[in-house]
Design a protein around this motif. Structure first.
Motif, PDB file in Angstrom:
ATOM      1  N   ASN A  71      26.728 -66.313 -30.149  1.00 14.60           N
ATOM      2  CA  ASN A  71      27.316 -65.734 -31.103  1.00 14.60           C
ATOM      3  C   ASN A  71      29.013 -65.668 -30.434  1.00 14.60           C
ATOM      4  OD1 ASN A  71      25.855 -65.855 -33.410  1.00 14.60           O
ATOM      5  ND2 ASN A  71      24.612 -64.638 -31.969  1.00 14.60           N
ATOM      6  N   GLY A  72      30.530 -65.254 -30.800  1.00 14.30           N
ATOM      7  CA  GLY A  72      30.927 -64.807 -30.630  1.00 14.30           C
ATOM      8  C   GLY A  72      32.102 -64.797 -31.759  1.00 14.30           C
ATOM      9  N   GLN A  73      33.330 -64.106 -31.129  1.00 12.75           N
ATOM     10  CA  GLN A  73      34.069 -63.581 -32.691  1.00 12.75           C
ATOM     11  C   GLN A  73      34.978 -63.278 -31.622  1.00 12.75           C
ATOM     12  OE1 GLN A  73      32.779 -59.696 -33.469  1.00 12.75           O
ATOM     13  NE2 GLN A  73      34.746 -60.159 -35.212  1.00 12.75           N
ATOM     14  N   MET A  74      36.642 -64.284 -32.081  1.00 12.87           N
ATOM     15  CA  MET A  74      37.720 -63.903 -32.152  1.00 12.87           C
ATOM     16  C   MET A  74      37.915 -63.006 -32.023  1.00 12.87           C
ATOM     17  SD  MET A  74      39.102 -67.805 -31.667  1.00 12.87           S
ATOM     18  CE  MET A  74      39.060 -68.406 -33.297  1.00 12.87           C
ATOM     19  N   LEU A  75      39.117 -62.279 -31.715  1.00 10.80           N
ATOM     20  CA  LEU A  75      39.916 -60.958 -31.607  1.00 10.80           C
ATOM     21  C   LEU A  75      41.439 -60.605 -30.960  1.00 10.80           C
ATOM     22  CD1 LEU A  75      37.261 -58.068 -31.386  1.00 10.80           C
ATOM     23  CD2 LEU A  75      37.506 -59.017 -33.401  1.00 10.80           C
ATOM     24  N   ARG A  76      42.391 -60.143 -32.073  1.00 13.37           N
ATOM     25  CA  ARG A  76      43.116 -60.016 -31.448  1.00 13.37           C
ATOM     26  C   ARG A  76      44.096 -58.917 -30.915  1.00 13.37           C
ATOM     27  NH1 ARG A  76      47.388 -64.799 -32.092  1.00 13.37           N
ATOM     28  NH2 ARG A  76      46.873 -66.496 -33.712  1.00 13.37           N
ATOM     29  N   SER A  77      44.876 -58.958 -30.089  1.00 18.41           N
ATOM     30  CA  SER A  77      45.433 -57.216 -30.118  1.00 18.41           C
ATOM     31  C   SER A  77      46.155 -56.839 -31.209  1.00 18.41           C
ATOM     32  CB  SER A  77      46.353 -57.534 -28.170  1.00 18.41           C
ATOM     33  OG  SER A  77      46.938 -58.441 -28.128  1.00 18.41           O
ATOM     34  N   ASP A  78      46.643 -56.097 -30.737  1.00 20.62           N
ATOM     35  CA  ASP A  78      47.806 -55.509 -32.091  1.00 20.62           C
ATOM     36  C   ASP A  78      49.066 -55.810 -32.328  1.00 20.62           C
ATOM     37  OD1 ASP A  78      45.590 -53.764 -32.944  1.00 20.62           O
ATOM     38  OD2 ASP A  78      46.591 -52.109 -32.116  1.00 20.62           O
ATOM     39  N   ASP A  79      49.385 -56.259 -31.190  1.00 28.63           N
ATOM     40  CA  ASP A  79      50.996 -56.583 -31.046  1.00 28.63           C
ATOM     41  C   ASP A  79      50.928 -58.692 -30.902  1.00 28.63           C
ATOM     42  OD1 ASP A  79      49.789 -57.511 -28.382  1.00 28.63           O
ATOM     43  OD2 ASP A  79      51.255 -56.069 -27.045  1.00 28.63           O
ATOM     44  N   ASN A  80      49.881 -59.179 -31.256  1.00 30.81           N
ATOM     45  CA  ASN A  80      49.536 -60.341 -31.070  1.00 30.81           C
ATOM     46  C   ASN A  80      49.555 -61.265 -29.858  1.00 30.81           C
ATOM     47  OD1 ASN A  80      48.652 -60.965 -33.641  1.00 30.81           O
ATOM     48  ND2 ASN A  80      50.077 -60.603 -34.414  1.00 30.81           N
ATOM     49  N   ARG A  81      49.831 -60.136 -28.938  1.00 32.92           N
ATOM     50  CA  ARG A  81      50.196 -61.543 -27.278  1.00 32.92           C
ATOM     51  C   ARG A  81      48.765 -61.579 -26.772  1.00 32.92           C
ATOM     52  NH1 ARG A  81      53.444 -61.233 -23.352  1.00 32.92           N
ATOM     53  NH2 ARG A  81      53.056 -61.498 -21.596  1.00 32.92           N
ATOM     54  N   TYR A  82      48.148 -61.266 -27.575  1.00 32.99           N
ATOM     55  CA  TYR A  82      45.862 -61.718 -26.352  1.00 32.99           C
ATOM     56  C   TYR A  82      45.212 -61.555 -27.520  1.00 32.99           C
ATOM     57  CZ  TYR A  82      48.061 -59.536 -22.056  1.00 32.99           C
ATOM     58  OH  TYR A  82      49.367 -59.011 -21.116  1.00 32.99           O
ATOM     59  N   MET A  83      44.617 -62.664 -26.959  1.00 30.85           N
ATOM     60  CA  MET A  83      43.350 -62.849 -27.846  1.00 30.85           C
ATOM     61  C   MET A  83      42.361 -62.837 -27.052  1.00 30.85           C
ATOM     62  SD  MET A  83      41.691 -64.394 -30.302  1.00 30.85           S
ATOM     63  CE  MET A  83      42.637 -65.340 -31.259  1.00 30.85           C
ATOM     64  N   PHE A  84      41.539 -61.932 -27.620  1.00 31.26           N
ATOM     65  CA  PHE A  84      39.832 -60.858 -26.460  1.00 31.26           C
ATOM     66  C   PHE A  84      38.418 -62.161 -27.173  1.00 31.26           C
ATOM     67  CE2 PHE A  84      42.630 -58.124 -27.051  1.00 31.26           C
ATOM     68  CZ  PHE A  84      42.869 -57.676 -25.516  1.00 31.26           C
ATOM     69  N   LEU A  85      37.682 -62.946 -26.456  1.00 31.37           N
ATOM     70  CA  LEU A  85      37.041 -63.851 -27.167  1.00 31.37           C
ATOM     71  C   LEU A  85      35.348 -62.931 -26.711  1.00 31.37           C
ATOM     72  CD1 LEU A  85      35.444 -66.287 -28.730  1.00 31.37           C
ATOM     73  CD2 LEU A  85      35.926 -67.631 -26.484  1.00 31.37           C
ATOM     74  N   LYS A  86      34.891 -62.291 -27.911  1.00 33.85           N
ATOM     75  CA  LYS A  86      33.498 -61.641 -27.835  1.00 33.85           C
ATOM     76  C   LYS A  86      32.438 -61.934 -27.396  1.00 33.85           C
ATOM     77  CE  LYS A  86      31.774 -57.143 -28.778  1.00 33.85           C
ATOM     78  NZ  LYS A  86      31.750 -55.699 -29.797  1.00 33.85           N
ATOM     79  N   LEU A  87      31.488 -62.645 -26.333  1.00 30.44           N
ATOM     80  CA  LEU A  87      30.451 -63.224 -26.750  1.00 30.44           C
ATOM     81  C   LEU A  87      29.579 -62.713 -26.429  1.00 30.44           C
ATOM     82  CD1 LEU A  87      32.168 -65.936 -24.173  1.00 30.44           C
ATOM     83  CD2 LEU A  87      32.045 -65.740 -26.682  1.00 30.44           C
TER      84      LEU A  87
END
Length: 457
Positions: A169-185
């Motif tokens: 499983n995984g989940q895509m998350l964005r930072s508050d300023d939309n500068r970074y994308m985090f892929l949580k595995l």
């Protein structure tokens, strides 16, 4: 205009699709592109409308009635001529002031679009390759929550030769300023093929790591579209008016002439005369000094027969190296001169194009108007055929002239005015024939003529 715009879209379709562009950006791009296509569409429009207008007048015998009342063809064409004259003046104003703005506007937008990477969107079952160093594939994706299932990632990192990550499983998350994308595995395994060490350079160690949770961070700053500095496009020759082009041509010509003079002086100063039978006086007169500038008077001439064999070999080797160096320098200067000529011709070509379009509008009018009076057909049928044929002739001559200028075969003014010079006599001929009611395209006239020839035989 529709077909010309569609041609542009097909050319840049790969750069526009998948960018997540707003409708306003696309409409702005099409607006500026449409403006740049006017120099190509306007001559065709004038030619087609002239043939259709006077073809309708002749087809419905209105032109015959006007001539019967004592009006000549030139007098009938006078109102339309003044309208086309105003249109040609407007075309000059447009090409000189509006077209340069439209050119660098649409080029700036295209540059921004091509430099923009697609939005971060992963399609299930398809590898996503738009992030440098990563190939990502998922089995399922929830667009609302950003949750992923069956995540497979191939990574080429700096510290490792290759890395493969599998996760349930995984989940895509964005930072508050939309500068970074985090892929949580979660619940996954990572396979690493490490780089070999210096000592064990023939061995490639392998590492396998299990993890309950891992987070991968992606920088999204390069995914956003930013407006380019339009000043970077303003120095192009297509984005100047004729005054700016004249100044640029003068400055470029002066600079190139100075570079040529400097190169000639360097070559002359490097020339050495080497000949066993050569003798020279110790003092040089003014004429000789003028021919060989910046050289000291020669007091002694060293002859080859006065040197040892080893010295001769050494000097000949040095002379060969000097000749090769001079040859390479001359070849490099020749390439530079050709580049200078091409660059200068581009500026001169664009300068002449400011004036060729208005004149072409007038020339094509004097082709279309009498041609419509001769063929006596209106509507969209026959006029469209003749307009297409004559426009293709004009377009082919224009492109031929530009290519001949680009190849250096003819000068810019000859290439840019070639279509006008060739078509102007044709327009005068058609006007003369139409004014004298010549049946130029009447097949029956030619049939009668050939019948008379056959009877005489």
């Amino acid at each position: 205009m529709f077909f010309l715009v569609m041609q542009f879209l097909w050319k840049y379709i790969d750069d526009l699709i998948g960018k997540g562009l707003e409708l306003s950006i696309l409409l702005e791009l099409l607006f500026y592109v449409s403006a740049t296509l006017i120099p190509l569409a306007l001559p065709l429009a004038v030619l087609f409308s002239s043939i259709m207008t006077y073809g309708n007048l002749a087809e419905h015998n209105e032109l015959t009635a006007l001539k019967a009342s004592g009006m000549s063809l030139m007098k009938v064409m006078r109102p339309m001529f003044f309208f086309v004259l105003l249109l040609s003046l407007g075309a000059f104003y447009f090409t000189n002031y509006m077209l340069p703005i439209a050119n660098y506007k649409w080029r700036a937008i295209i540059y921004d679009i091509t430099e923009t990477k697609p939005t971060f969107g992963i399609t299930p079952g398809v590898f996503y390759k738009d992030i440098d160093g990563y190939h990502i594939k998922v089995d399922k994706k929830n667009d609302n929550t950003g949750e992923l299932e069956g995540v497979l990632i191939y990574e080429n990192g700096e510290q490792t030769v290759a890395k493969t990550i599998k996760s349930k499983n995984g989940q895509m998350l964005r930072s508050d300023d939309n500068r970074y994308m985090f892929l949580k595995l979660t619940s996954g395994v990572m396979y690493e093929k490490l780089a070999p060490t210096v000592i064990q350079k023939d061995k490639y160690p392998f590492q396998k790591t299990f993890f309950e949770e891992a987070i991968i961070k992606f920088d999204l700053s390069s995914f956003e579209m930013e407006e380019s500095d339009e000043d970077m496009f303003k120095r192009e020759f297509e984005m100047m008016n004729f005054i700016q082009l004249s100044e640029a041509i003068d400055s470029i010509s002066t600079r190139y002439e100075k570079e040529d003079d400097d190169f000639s002086r360097v070559v002359i100063n490097q020339m050495v005369t080497l000949n066993n039978s050569f003798e020279i006086d110790s003092t040089l007169d003014s004429t000789s000094q003028a021919m060989v500038p910046d050289m000291e008077p020669i007091d002694t001439i060293i002859r080859l027969d006065s040197l040892h064999e080893s010295e001769i070999t050494q000097d000949l080797t040095a002379a060969q190296s000097e000749i090769r160096g001079t040859k390479d320098m001359l070849f490099g200067n020749q390439r530079m001169v050709e580049a200078h000529r091409t660059n200068l011709d581009q500026y001169k070509t664009t300068w002449h194009q400011k004036f060729t379009l208005p004149i072409a509008v007038l020339v094509l009018f004097f082709i279309g108007a009498p041609l419509g009076a001769i063929i006596k057909k209106g509507g969209l049928g026959t006029p469209l055929v003749f307009a297409t044929l004559f426009f293709l002739l004009y377009y082919i001559l224009t492109i031929m002239g530009e290519n001949m200028v680009a190849s250096g075969f003819i000068t810019p003014w000859k290439g840019m005015w070639m279509s006008t010079i060739i078509l102007s006599p044709l327009g005068a001929f058609l006007t003369y024939k139409a004014a004298n009611d010549s049946a130029l395209f009447d097949l029956d006239v030619y049939k009668k003529y050939f019948r008379k020839l056959l009877r005489k035989d």
